[in-house]
Motif scaffolding. Structure first.
Motif, PDB file in Angstrom:
ATOM      1  N   CYS A   1       0.631  -1.572  -0.381  1.00  0.00           N
ATOM      2  CA  CYS A   1      -0.469  -0.059   0.072  1.00  0.00           C
ATOM      3  C   CYS A   1       0.601   0.987  -0.285  1.00  0.00           C
ATOM      4  CB  CYS A   1      -1.081  -0.107   1.298  1.00  0.00           C
ATOM      5  SG  CYS A   1      -1.681  -1.651   0.880  1.00  0.00           S
TER       6      CYS A   1
ATOM      7  N   SER B   1       2.636   1.798  -3.123  1.00  0.00           N
ATOM      8  CA  SER B   1       2.440   2.116  -4.639  1.00  0.00           C
ATOM      9  C   SER B   1       1.316   3.493  -4.155  1.00  0.00           C
ATOM     10  CB  SER B   1       1.055   0.892  -5.012  1.00  0.00           C
ATOM     11  OG  SER B   1       0.055   1.530  -3.298  1.00  0.00           O
ATOM     12  N   ILE B   2       1.254   3.634  -2.790  1.00  0.00           N
ATOM     13  CA  ILE B   2       1.530   5.182  -2.697  1.00  0.00           C
ATOM     14  C   ILE B   2       2.493   6.685  -2.997  1.00  0.00           C
ATOM     15  CG2 ILE B   2       1.038   7.398  -0.871  1.00  0.00           C
ATOM     16  CD1 ILE B   2      -1.436   5.951  -1.561  1.00  0.00           C
TER      17      ILE B   2
ATOM     18  N   GLU C   1      -1.210   2.907  -9.375  1.00  0.00           N
ATOM     19  CA  GLU C   1      -2.659   2.738  -8.879  1.00  0.00           C
ATOM     20  C   GLU C   1      -2.930   1.128  -8.826  1.00  0.00           C
ATOM     21  OE1 GLU C   1      -6.156   4.380 -11.963  1.00  0.00           O
ATOM     22  OE2 GLU C   1      -4.685   5.259 -12.672  1.00  0.00           O
TER      23      GLU C   1
ATOM     24  N   SER D   1      -5.446  -1.094  -8.250  1.00  0.00           N
ATOM     25  CA  SER D   1      -5.609  -2.138  -8.467  1.00  0.00           C
ATOM     26  C   SER D   1      -5.717  -2.091  -9.795  1.00  0.00           C
ATOM     27  CB  SER D   1      -7.475  -1.857  -8.357  1.00  0.00           C
ATOM     28  OG  SER D   1      -7.638  -1.279  -6.743  1.00  0.00           O
TER      29      SER D   1
ATOM     30  N   PRO E   1      -2.349   8.691   3.328  1.00  0.00           N
ATOM     31  CA  PRO E   1      -3.631   8.045   2.206  1.00  0.00           C
ATOM     32  C   PRO E   1      -2.911   6.765   1.886  1.00  0.00           C
ATOM     33  CG  PRO E   1      -0.727   9.707   2.169  1.00  0.00           C
ATOM     34  CD  PRO E   1      -1.312   9.519   3.804  1.00  0.00           C
ATOM     35  N   ALA E   2      -2.380   6.043   2.482  1.00  0.00           N
ATOM     36  CA  ALA E   2      -1.835   4.376   2.478  1.00  0.00           C
ATOM     37  C   ALA E   2      -3.320   3.841   2.737  1.00  0.00           C
ATOM     38  CB  ALA E   2      -0.522   4.012   3.145  1.00  0.00           C
TER      39      ALA E   2
ATOM     40  N   ASP F   1      -6.166   5.253   3.792  1.00  0.00           N
ATOM     41  CA  ASP F   1      -7.170   5.191   3.067  1.00  0.00           C
ATOM     42  C   ASP F   1      -7.513   4.812   1.922  1.00  0.00           C
ATOM     43  OD1 ASP F   1      -7.227   7.488   4.622  1.00  0.00           O
ATOM     44  OD2 ASP F   1      -7.011   8.910   3.542  1.00  0.00           O
ATOM     45  N   LEU F   2      -6.275   4.215   1.121  1.00  0.00           N
ATOM     46  CA  LEU F   2      -6.183   4.156   0.555  1.00  0.00           C
ATOM     47  C   LEU F   2      -6.462   2.102   0.691  1.00  0.00           C
ATOM     48  CD1 LEU F   2      -5.624   2.254  -2.980  1.00  0.00           C
ATOM     49  CD2 LEU F   2      -2.999   2.010  -2.412  1.00  0.00           C
TER      50      LEU F   2
ATOM     51  N   THR G   1      -9.811   1.279   1.168  1.00  0.00           N
ATOM     52  CA  THR G   1     -11.615   1.424   0.348  1.00  0.00           C
ATOM     53  C   THR G   1     -11.404  -0.099  -0.654  1.00  0.00           C
ATOM     54  OG1 THR G   1      -9.005   1.073  -2.169  1.00  0.00           O
ATOM     55  CG2 THR G   1     -10.285   2.893  -0.998  1.00  0.00           C
TER      56      THR G   1
END
Ligand SMILES: [Zn+2]
Length: 273
Positions: A35, A38-39, A44, A46, A78-79, A81-82, A85
Protein backbone atom coordinates in the motif's frame (compact mmCIF):
# COMPACT_ATOMS: atom_id res chain seq x y z
CA UNK A 1 3.68 -4.06 -20.20
CA UNK A 2 5.80 -5.64 -22.85
CA UNK A 3 4.17 -8.14 -25.14
CA UNK A 4 6.44 -10.99 -24.13
CA UNK A 5 5.83 -10.53 -20.42
CA UNK A 6 2.09 -10.15 -20.96
CA UNK A 7 2.07 -13.49 -22.72
CA UNK A 8 4.06 -15.14 -19.94
CA UNK A 9 1.70 -13.74 -17.31
CA UNK A 10 -1.37 -14.88 -19.22
CA UNK A 11 0.09 -18.35 -19.50
CA UNK A 12 0.95 -18.39 -15.82
CA UNK A 13 -2.51 -17.26 -14.72
CA UNK A 14 -4.10 -19.88 -16.93
CA UNK A 15 -1.92 -22.45 -15.15
CA UNK A 16 -3.27 -21.27 -11.79
CA UNK A 17 -6.80 -21.40 -13.15
CA UNK A 18 -6.57 -24.74 -14.93
CA UNK A 19 -4.53 -26.66 -12.38
CA UNK A 20 -5.55 -25.05 -9.09
CA UNK A 21 -9.03 -23.66 -9.58
CA UNK A 22 -8.31 -19.92 -9.47
CA UNK A 23 -11.23 -17.80 -10.64
CA UNK A 24 -11.84 -14.16 -11.46
CA UNK A 25 -12.12 -11.83 -9.74
CA UNK A 26 -8.79 -12.88 -8.27
CA UNK A 27 -8.65 -12.25 -4.52
CA UNK A 28 -5.45 -10.33 -3.90
CA UNK A 29 -4.21 -9.96 -0.35
CA UNK A 30 -2.20 -6.72 -0.24
CA UNK A 31 0.25 -6.05 2.58
CA UNK A 32 0.94 -2.71 4.22
CA UNK A 33 4.23 -2.11 2.46
CA UNK A 34 2.56 -2.67 -0.88
CA UNK A 35 0.00 0.00 0.00
CA UNK A 36 2.77 2.40 0.94
CA UNK A 37 4.80 1.66 -2.17
CA UNK A 38 1.89 2.22 -4.49
CA UNK A 39 1.27 5.62 -2.80
CA UNK A 40 4.90 6.74 -2.91
CA UNK A 41 5.37 5.54 -6.47
CA UNK A 42 1.96 6.84 -7.54
CA UNK A 43 0.77 3.55 -8.93
CA UNK A 44 -2.88 2.74 -9.30
CA UNK A 45 -2.71 -0.47 -7.37
CA UNK A 46 -5.96 -2.09 -8.50
CA UNK A 47 -5.39 -1.18 -12.11
CA UNK A 48 -1.84 -2.49 -12.00
CA UNK A 49 -3.00 -5.73 -10.45
CA UNK A 50 -5.57 -6.19 -13.20
CA UNK A 51 -2.93 -5.57 -15.82
CA UNK A 52 -0.47 -8.02 -14.34
CA UNK A 53 -2.98 -10.75 -13.47
CA UNK A 54 -4.85 -10.12 -16.72
CA UNK A 55 -8.29 -10.29 -15.22
CA UNK A 56 -10.58 -8.67 -12.69
CA UNK A 57 -9.27 -8.46 -9.14
CA UNK A 58 -10.65 -8.04 -5.67
CA UNK A 59 -7.97 -6.37 -3.53
CA UNK A 60 -8.18 -7.36 0.13
CA UNK A 61 -6.31 -6.51 3.29
CA UNK A 62 -6.17 -8.40 6.55
CA UNK A 63 -6.96 -6.82 9.88
CA UNK A 64 -3.33 -7.19 10.96
CA UNK A 65 -1.97 -5.54 7.84
CA UNK A 66 -4.21 -2.50 8.08
CA UNK A 67 -3.36 -2.32 11.75
CA UNK A 68 0.29 -2.01 10.79
CA UNK A 69 -0.59 1.06 8.75
CA UNK A 70 -2.55 2.62 11.59
CA UNK A 71 0.48 2.26 13.82
CA UNK A 72 2.60 4.35 11.48
CA UNK A 73 0.66 7.49 12.19
CA UNK A 74 -0.53 10.40 10.12
CA UNK A 75 2.33 10.12 7.67
CA UNK A 76 0.80 7.03 6.18
CA UNK A 77 -2.74 8.40 5.99
CA UNK A 78 -2.91 8.11 2.17
CA UNK A 79 -1.89 4.45 2.43
CA UNK A 80 -4.51 3.91 5.12
CA UNK A 81 -7.12 5.55 2.92
CA UNK A 82 -6.14 3.29 0.07
CA UNK A 83 -6.28 0.21 2.29
CA UNK A 84 -9.71 1.18 3.51
CA UNK A 85 -11.05 0.89 -0.02
CA UNK A 86 -10.10 -2.78 -0.03
CA UNK A 87 -12.24 -5.55 1.30
CA UNK A 88 -11.28 -6.47 4.83
CA UNK A 89 -10.19 -10.06 5.31
CA UNK A 90 -10.92 -11.38 8.78
CA UNK A 91 -7.85 -13.23 9.98
CA UNK A 92 -9.09 -13.84 13.55
CA UNK A 93 -5.83 -12.76 15.16
CA UNK A 94 -7.16 -11.20 18.35
CA UNK A 95 -4.04 -9.14 18.85
CA UNK A 96 -2.50 -7.88 15.69
CA UNK A 97 0.55 -9.84 14.60
CA UNK A 98 3.17 -8.78 12.03
CA UNK A 99 1.77 -8.63 8.50
CA UNK A 100 4.11 -11.33 7.20
CA UNK A 101 3.00 -13.81 9.82
CA UNK A 102 -0.64 -12.91 9.33
CA UNK A 103 -0.50 -13.47 5.57
CA UNK A 104 1.45 -16.71 5.97
CA UNK A 105 -1.20 -18.03 8.37
CA UNK A 106 -4.04 -16.98 6.08
CA UNK A 107 -2.44 -18.78 3.15
CA UNK A 108 -1.73 -21.79 5.35
CA UNK A 109 -0.16 -24.88 3.88
CA UNK A 110 -2.34 -25.17 0.81
CA UNK A 111 -3.71 -21.69 -0.01
CA UNK A 112 -7.13 -23.28 -0.08
CA UNK A 113 -8.90 -19.94 -0.56
CA UNK A 114 -6.75 -19.27 -3.62
CA UNK A 115 -5.29 -15.91 -2.73
CA UNK A 116 -2.86 -13.94 -4.79
CA UNK A 117 -0.35 -12.36 -2.40
CA UNK A 118 0.90 -8.87 -3.18
CA UNK A 119 3.74 -8.20 -0.77
CA UNK A 120 6.91 -6.17 -0.64
CA UNK A 121 8.39 -8.52 1.96
CA UNK A 122 11.13 -10.60 0.43
CA UNK A 123 11.13 -13.00 3.36
CA UNK A 124 7.42 -13.65 3.01
CA UNK A 125 7.76 -14.32 -0.69
CA UNK A 126 10.57 -16.80 -0.05
CA UNK A 127 8.41 -18.53 2.51
CA UNK A 128 5.33 -18.66 0.29
CA UNK A 129 7.29 -20.17 -2.57
CA UNK A 130 7.24 -23.41 -0.61
CA UNK A 131 3.43 -23.48 -0.72
CA UNK A 132 2.05 -24.74 -4.02
CA UNK A 133 -0.16 -22.42 -6.06
CA UNK A 134 0.45 -19.03 -4.48
CA UNK A 135 0.75 -16.31 -7.14
CA UNK A 136 3.19 -13.72 -5.80
CA UNK A 137 3.20 -10.07 -6.84
CA UNK A 138 5.62 -7.32 -5.85
CA UNK A 139 6.68 -3.90 -7.06
CA UNK A 140 10.22 -3.47 -8.27
CA UNK A 141 11.26 0.07 -9.28
CA UNK A 142 7.66 1.08 -9.91
CA UNK A 143 7.04 -2.00 -12.07
CA UNK A 144 4.63 -4.59 -10.80
CA UNK A 145 5.96 -8.11 -11.20
CA UNK A 146 4.22 -11.45 -11.08
CA UNK A 147 6.73 -14.09 -10.01
CA UNK A 148 7.24 -17.14 -12.18
CA UNK A 149 5.70 -20.30 -10.72
CA UNK A 150 7.57 -21.72 -7.74
CA UNK A 151 9.10 -25.17 -7.76
CA UNK A 152 6.41 -26.32 -5.33
CA UNK A 153 3.73 -25.05 -7.70
CA UNK A 154 5.20 -26.83 -10.70
CA UNK A 155 5.61 -30.07 -8.79
CA UNK A 156 2.03 -29.91 -7.52
CA UNK A 157 0.83 -29.29 -11.04
CA UNK A 158 2.75 -32.25 -12.40
CA UNK A 159 1.60 -34.62 -9.69
CA UNK A 160 -1.99 -33.50 -10.25
CA UNK A 161 -1.65 -34.24 -13.94
CA UNK A 162 -0.02 -37.55 -13.14
CA UNK A 163 -2.97 -38.47 -10.93
CA UNK A 164 -5.40 -37.68 -13.69
CA UNK A 165 -3.49 -39.87 -16.12
CA UNK A 166 -2.90 -42.73 -13.70
CA UNK A 167 -5.59 -42.84 -11.00
CA UNK A 168 -4.77 -45.01 -8.02
CA UNK A 169 -6.54 -48.32 -7.50
CA UNK A 170 -9.11 -47.09 -4.92
CA UNK A 171 -9.89 -44.14 -7.16
CA UNK A 172 -10.48 -46.43 -10.10
CA UNK A 173 -12.93 -48.38 -7.96
CA UNK A 174 -14.92 -45.21 -7.28
CA UNK A 175 -14.99 -44.16 -10.89
CA UNK A 176 -18.42 -44.75 -12.41
CA UNK A 177 -17.48 -47.69 -14.58
CA UNK A 178 -15.44 -45.82 -17.10
CA UNK A 179 -13.71 -49.04 -18.01
CA UNK A 180 -16.79 -50.79 -19.37
CA UNK A 181 -17.80 -48.14 -21.91
CA UNK A 182 -14.39 -48.62 -23.45
CA UNK A 183 -15.37 -52.18 -24.23
CA UNK A 184 -18.96 -51.35 -25.15
CA UNK A 185 -18.52 -49.64 -28.51
CA UNK A 186 -17.28 -52.71 -30.32
CA UNK A 187 -16.48 -52.34 -33.93
CA UNK A 188 -19.20 -53.77 -36.04
CA UNK A 189 -18.02 -56.58 -38.23
CA UNK A 190 -18.82 -56.02 -41.82
CA UNK A 191 -19.17 -58.97 -44.09
CA UNK A 192 -18.89 -62.63 -43.11
CA UNK A 193 -17.38 -63.60 -39.79
CA UNK A 194 -14.15 -65.49 -39.52
CA UNK A 195 -10.64 -64.84 -40.70
CA UNK A 196 -9.74 -63.40 -44.04
CA UNK A 197 -10.14 -66.33 -46.45
CA UNK A 198 -7.09 -65.18 -48.41
CA UNK A 199 -4.86 -65.63 -45.36
CA UNK A 200 -6.05 -69.14 -44.53
CA UNK A 201 -4.66 -72.38 -45.90
CA UNK A 202 -6.92 -74.24 -48.22
CA UNK A 203 -8.81 -77.05 -46.59
CA UNK A 204 -8.15 -80.57 -47.66
CA UNK A 205 -10.93 -81.98 -49.80
CA UNK A 206 -13.59 -83.36 -47.53
CA UNK A 207 -13.95 -87.09 -47.30
CA UNK A 208 -17.46 -88.35 -47.71
CA UNK A 209 -18.62 -89.49 -44.27
CA UNK A 210 -20.81 -92.20 -45.78
CA UNK A 211 -17.72 -94.02 -47.09
CA UNK A 212 -15.97 -94.00 -43.76
CA UNK A 213 -12.24 -93.32 -43.80
CA UNK A 214 -11.55 -95.95 -46.37
CA UNK A 215 -9.98 -93.73 -48.91
CA UNK A 216 -8.16 -91.71 -46.28
CA UNK A 217 -6.82 -94.78 -44.52
CA UNK A 218 -5.70 -96.27 -47.75
CA UNK A 219 -3.91 -93.19 -48.87
CA UNK A 220 -2.23 -92.73 -45.48
CA UNK A 221 -1.15 -96.33 -45.31
CA UNK A 222 0.08 -96.11 -48.81
CA UNK A 223 2.23 -93.07 -48.05
CA UNK A 224 3.57 -94.52 -44.82
CA UNK A 225 4.33 -97.82 -46.43
CA UNK A 226 6.16 -96.17 -49.29
CA UNK A 227 8.23 -94.10 -46.90
CA UNK A 228 9.10 -97.10 -44.76
CA UNK A 229 10.15 -99.26 -47.64
CA UNK A 230 12.18 -96.45 -49.13
CA UNK A 231 13.99 -95.94 -45.80
CA UNK A 232 14.68 -99.64 -45.47
CA UNK A 233 15.99 -99.79 -48.96
CA UNK A 234 18.36 -96.93 -48.40
CA UNK A 235 19.65 -98.40 -45.16
CA UNK A 236 20.02 -101.78 -46.70
CA UNK A 237 22.11 -100.43 -49.55
CA UNK A 238 24.37 -98.48 -47.24
CA UNK A 239 24.86 -101.35 -44.88
CA UNK A 240 25.50 -103.77 -47.65
CA UNK A 241 27.97 -101.64 -49.57
CA UNK A 242 30.11 -100.30 -46.76
CA UNK A 243 31.26 -101.27 -43.25
CA UNK A 244 28.34 -102.63 -41.20
CA UNK A 245 29.65 -101.12 -37.96
CA UNK A 246 28.52 -97.49 -38.29
CA UNK A 247 25.98 -96.19 -40.70
CA UNK A 248 26.84 -92.55 -40.02
CA UNK A 249 30.48 -93.09 -40.91
CA UNK A 250 29.43 -94.82 -44.09
CA UNK A 251 27.19 -91.95 -45.07
CA UNK A 252 29.85 -89.42 -44.27
CA UNK A 253 32.39 -91.25 -46.32
CA UNK A 254 29.89 -91.43 -49.15
CA UNK A 255 29.34 -87.70 -48.96
CA UNK A 256 33.04 -87.03 -48.83
CA UNK A 257 33.50 -89.17 -51.85
CA UNK A 258 30.89 -87.16 -53.65
CA UNK A 259 32.64 -83.95 -52.71
CA UNK A 260 35.85 -85.45 -53.93
CA UNK A 261 34.13 -86.25 -57.18
CA UNK A 262 32.96 -82.70 -57.45
CA UNK A 263 36.37 -81.24 -56.79
CA UNK A 264 37.79 -81.79 -60.23
CA UNK A 265 34.91 -79.75 -61.61
CA UNK A 266 35.94 -76.80 -59.46
CA UNK A 267 39.67 -76.98 -60.00
CA UNK A 268 39.81 -75.95 -63.64
CA UNK A 269 37.72 -72.93 -62.83
CA UNK A 270 40.24 -71.97 -60.20
CA UNK A 271 43.11 -72.18 -62.72
CA UNK A 272 41.49 -70.02 -65.32
CA UNK A 273 41.96 -66.34 -64.43
ZN1 LIG B 1 -4.05 -11.31 11.12
Amino acid sequence: MRQKRAKAYRKLMSLYCMSFGFRQPYQVLVDSEMCKSSITQKLELSKQLETVLQGTVKPMITQCCIHELYLQGKEQQPAVDLAKTFERRKCNHREAIPGDECLASVVGETNKHRYVIATQSHDLRVKLRTVPAVPLVHINRSVMILEPPSKATLEAKESAEEQVLHPSAPEIATLPSTSTPAEAPKRKMKGPKGPNPLSVKKKKPKVDPSAPNKAANESEQGHAGAKRTRGEDADGNVDGGEEPSSQGAGRKRKRRKKMGDNEPDHEPRGDTP
